[in-house]
Design an enzyme around this catalytic site. Structure first.
Site, PDB file in Angstrom:
ATOM      1  N   GLU B 286      45.902  44.153 121.077  1.00 19.41           N
ATOM      2  CA  GLU B 286      44.489  44.207 121.655  1.00 19.41           C
ATOM      3  C   GLU B 286      44.491  42.838 122.557  1.00 19.41           C
ATOM      4  OE1 GLU B 286      42.408  47.284 118.800  1.00 19.41           O
ATOM      5  OE2 GLU B 286      42.270  45.103 118.118  1.00 19.41           O
ATOM      6  N   CYS B 386      34.180  49.692 115.477  1.00 19.12           N
ATOM      7  CA  CYS B 386      33.607  48.294 115.802  1.00 19.12           C
ATOM      8  C   CYS B 386      32.493  48.329 117.219  1.00 19.12           C
ATOM      9  CB  CYS B 386      34.641  47.280 116.080  1.00 19.12           C
ATOM     10  SG  CYS B 386      35.656  47.427 117.195  1.00 19.12           S
TER      11      CYS B 386
END
Lengths: 600, 600
Positions: B286, B386
């Site tokens: 990521e 998230c």
């Protein structure tokens, strides 16, 4: 069409002779050396070696090397090579079990699992050993391995076909099927054909062991072969299977199976093949993906897959000859396949990307090691080193794909400088290809000649015995009845040409490639610096070809230059430049850098 | 510059009011419902639940939801929301250990490993809980959680800073640092600032546990913070750290650390940011990758990363105000951040690609599930969820980024319809943005106004109390001293414009995007069918904007059409067409399909 085996064909000069000489002088020995150093040849003794523990596919590596050696020894008297081959054959024969079984991994490390793990390449290895044995026999080099492999094939027949006492029905990696057809053709023993047929027809009909997280197509288990409509799964596995399907269809006159093969071929060449003849778009599963998915920088395009595609073309032509099969063979051979080997004959590519960004390569260390990502430099050996000996055997046997006959017709399918005799006629080809479009075909005797017209030609000029003659072209061949000695001078005019990909290939939208005769060209940093994606070629007028250490084509182009900003409202400025193109197969011989095939 | 907290700002209408109302009516409840169904809220009771076993980051999910609720409850009297928040707070406080520690995963499932696994998000979760506690306190909603989190922070201080008896020094996922700064600012307790400072400065100085096969930059361990020169590693982790670095640099007047922050910002916005304000080019880790690596179809561009970039802009502006920080904030907010939420307020994107090929999506099932590959439709909750509560808290607190003061100067940084009081002056903004370029700023009282001039404007027109006045622009702001009641009518002329990426961004070479004011536009299959990569826009002359259910811009374009063949020597034909563009943030609200930002 029947093809003329390379043992009846003499390569007389030109580019292929250069390739074969390099192969015989350098590659075969270098592959041997690296296989020896990594333990592959010693592994044939089937002795535990914890330092160089065998891999499950090492038998196939040695087998393809032996097959290459057989092809070389069919024409040379290389005593040293013969000695190396004999030693390996002796080791295999000595290690073979009483019952005929041989596998350098399972015999030593997992004897309890023999024929219990279909994903672990046992029958694949057996297939390559059988191919090697047939090649050694056909080349007059050795009979021992053929005898040994017949015993192994008999053992496989007994266990899989008669007793059905194995833990699986078909091997995760096809190869045994096509090898058994060869064994049948060499020995005349029908049981080998029956076994090949059995393995082909049973595939996709059982719920067999596969790798977790892999689509069933990875092992070609997604559907029975007669229901296959599209090329799916691991490209090499798929094509090895298709080759055997085409063989069986031809031998048994099975029109339905032949039609499946043609459908699969059409799916590949119309929707899933790179301009280089490469196949297998994704490193995930080394697989065919979906129609028109042909990413350039992450292309997998395994060398073995392009070889397998070429072999599939050959098998399809044997069912029913079509110029297209030879055109695809030519595309795969002069582009993807040859790119698999370095100029010095020592290095090999497993993966053949169509675009390289060195910055990305430098960053993606993790991707590369984990996922077999494209690398910008060839290496001498891989952990899974299937491609190097596949290349050595292909280059050495290339003579098999030049000539063919069907009834009283004689076909010239590839213009490779060579000579052969067909029926009463002697035929000699003297050719400039792939770097030029001229070829001379001389015939002594009588023959109904069919000379393939390459699709890339920019006009055909023909002289027969010095006199210009309008060629009669039908179905992609010039037809010409020869009676007595005749010399045909062909000039398939080569103009550098833009090639455009289908609008569905999103990776190539708005871009074009440049071909020169059968060659796909590319630009490299060594000649052109960085940022090759920014290069626009508006026209090929005035392009200059030259044949030096590398074939080069210099074209007028322009580079797009932007401001320093990451994003700007200002259109890029263009700067005129000369772009130097070289054949794709010659890329990556001058250090790391960027490489580009598709231009603005 | 000091910013004016959203609690001192009333959003009075327009687009942001619409966003907030949707957030308050739909999103906050839908996120609650999915978090409740998946066990996240029940997990706060710290009772073993084998059916809904806690994840290591669930505390942070609930914490961000609580923070969002705090922001909503600061202005609404939503009794139901208050009840849900109170219950969660009560559960957390009841489950907190005597010594102050709280973690819904470690307390229940791995108490023996408390503060032993730095990769497992304990301090990250603590950070989000602290942020929630501060928000609840500052919003006047609750004091209990702040008291509880102070005890937790004291416990962390004791173990990490005083006793140093933990198995690691810094958390694998930064967040605690910026939260401790907030706790310091709210409580005035210097030990929390010291602890933040400690965690920042110790990072990169120890050889600490990381994930195998991950670059140390994944956990921001590659180098001590003062030696950082380029943005590296996991984008959210990196930016959460940079935010805290900027906070500490400002509070402590640390010029060297501030310069590091500016260098990192420059690296991001000049080399590593998508046109949408997205960051993190790769799903592997990521992560930020390398300069100019901005793939569109595999863009990661996590919603949380764009939010973090916006917050970093805010913190940098607080050190030293620059129009550029607000421009990047605006880009990230109106494009990548808002794309994170569906039109109905229920669905969310974690990954925000800049190009979608449905065929590729359909094929890549395996990639998607294994590697968090871009998906073409938003979902309500993720395993690692998230982004949804990060969006709800960001939308609800957007008022904090509109106004600022520095000495006697007043700044209007974003044109969002709102009102506030600064010093003696009342300021009201009435704005069309992002769909139009006009805004009216009314001031009652005295103020030295600085009105930001958006970089995308195609000319600024200004009327003061109805009379045209030439704006005085310096450093990206119109400066205007107001004394008494005054109405400033601004018109930042919006012309649709082509944007070109830097020549080093190889994925965008030869292509252009279209912006309309602050909005990056895209084309979708719902309006334009398939094969959007083949579309060429030569000019934006005559483009027609319309504001219906979606903002649309219709432009003249052409499609490239090829023959059926996979490769052809014929150049594609062009077909004139009208291309309908919509704001990127509104994509994927009408079913699956293709999406394109960069055109030929």
């Amino acid at each position: 069409m029947q093809t003329i085996d390379f043992k009846q064909v003499t390569i007389t000069g030109g580019f292929v002779k250069y390739l074969q000489e390099r192969n015989e002088r350098v590659s075969i020995y270098n592959v041997y050396r690296r296989f020896e150093e990594t333990g592959r040849f010693r592994a044939m003794k089937c002795v535990r070696d914890d330092e160089h523990r065998s891999h499950i596919f090492w038998d196939s590596d040695v087998a393809k090397w032996l097959e290459s050696a057989a092809f070389i020894l069919a024409k040379t008297q290389d005593a040293k090579l013969k000695e190396l081959a004999d030693a390996a054959i002796a080791d295999i024969c000595a290690s073979q079990r009483e019952d005929g079984y041989f596998n350098c991994y399972f015999q030593v490390y997992e004897p309890e699992n023999i024929f219990k793990k279909r994903t672990e390449h046992e029958l694949y290895c057996a297939g390559h050993l059988i191919e090697a044995a047939v090649a050694l026999h056909e080349s007059g080099v050795d009979e021992k391995l053929l005898a040994a492999m017949r015993r192994y094939a008999d053992y496989i027949y007994d266990r899989f076909y008669v007793k059905k006492d194995t833990a699986f029905v078909t091997c995760g990696h096809p190869e045994i099927e096509l090898a058994l057809v060869k064994l049948y053709q060499t020995t005349g023993e029908k049981k080998y054909l029956d076994l090949a047929d059995f393995f082909i027809e049973e595939r996709g009909k059982h719920s067999e062991e596969g790798y977790p997280n892999m689509n069933p197509s990875y092992h070609l288990d997604h559907v029975p072969v007669r229901e296959m409509k599209t090329a799916e799964g691991h490209a090499v596995r798929a094509l090895y299977l298709y080759i055997a399907m085409a063989d069986v269809a031809r031998i048994k006159g099975d029109a339905q199976l032949a039609e499946v093969c043609r459908t699969l071929f059409a799916d590949i060449v119309n929707k899933k093949m790179y301009i280089t003849g490469g196949v297998g778009s994704s490193y995930h599963g080394e697989a065919f993906t979906f129609a028109y998915d042909l990413p350039n920088n992450t292309a997998y395009s395994e060398t073995c897959a392009a070889i397998a595609l070429a072999l599939f073309c050959d098998r399809l032509a044997k069912i029913e000859n079509r110029a297209e099969y030879h055109a695809v063979f030519e595309r795969a051979f002069y582009n993807n396949i040859l790119a698999g080997e370095s100029k010095d004959g020592k290095g090999f590519f497993y993966v053949n990307p169509l675009e390289m960004h060195e910055a990305g390569y430098d960053y993606n260390e993790w991707l590369r090691t984990k996922l077999f990502y494209p690398i910008p430099e060839r290496v001498e050996v891989f952990d899974c080193s299937c491609c190097p000996p596949n290349l050595t055997r292909t280059i050495e046997s290339i003579g098999s794909y030049i000539y063919g006959t069907e009834g009283d017709q004689v076909y010239v399918n590839q213009y490779i400088s060579s000579e052969t005799s067909i029926g009463g006629a002697k035929i000699c080809i003297d050719s400039e290809m792939p770097f030029g479009g001229r070829a001379t075909v001389r015939v002594e005797g009588q023959a109904n000649l069919n000379l393939r017209v390459p699709a890339w030609n920019g006009g055909v000029r023909m002289k027969v015995n010095g006199r210009t003659q309008q060629p009669c072209i039908a179905d992609g061949y010039i037809r010409l009845a020869c009676d007595g000695d005749i010399e045909i001078a062909l000039d398939f005019v080569i103009k550098p040409r833009f090639v455009y990909a289908n609008e569905n290939v999103w990776q190539d939208c708005g871009r074009k490639a440049v071909e020169y005769g059968p060659l796909v060209l590319c630009a490299e940093s060594a000649d052109n610096g960085k940022n090759l994606r920014d290069v626009r070629i508006r026209s090929l007028a005035g392009a200059k070809a030259a044949n030096g250490e590398y074939f080069t084509l210099d074209v007028k182009a322009e580079r797009l230059h932007t401001s320093e900003a990451l994003y700007s409202y200002e259109a890029p400025k263009t700067e005129a430049c000369t772009l130097r193109l070289i054949p794709y197969f010659q890329w990556a011989n001058r250090g790391k850098g960027d490489m580009q095939i598709w231009f603005l």
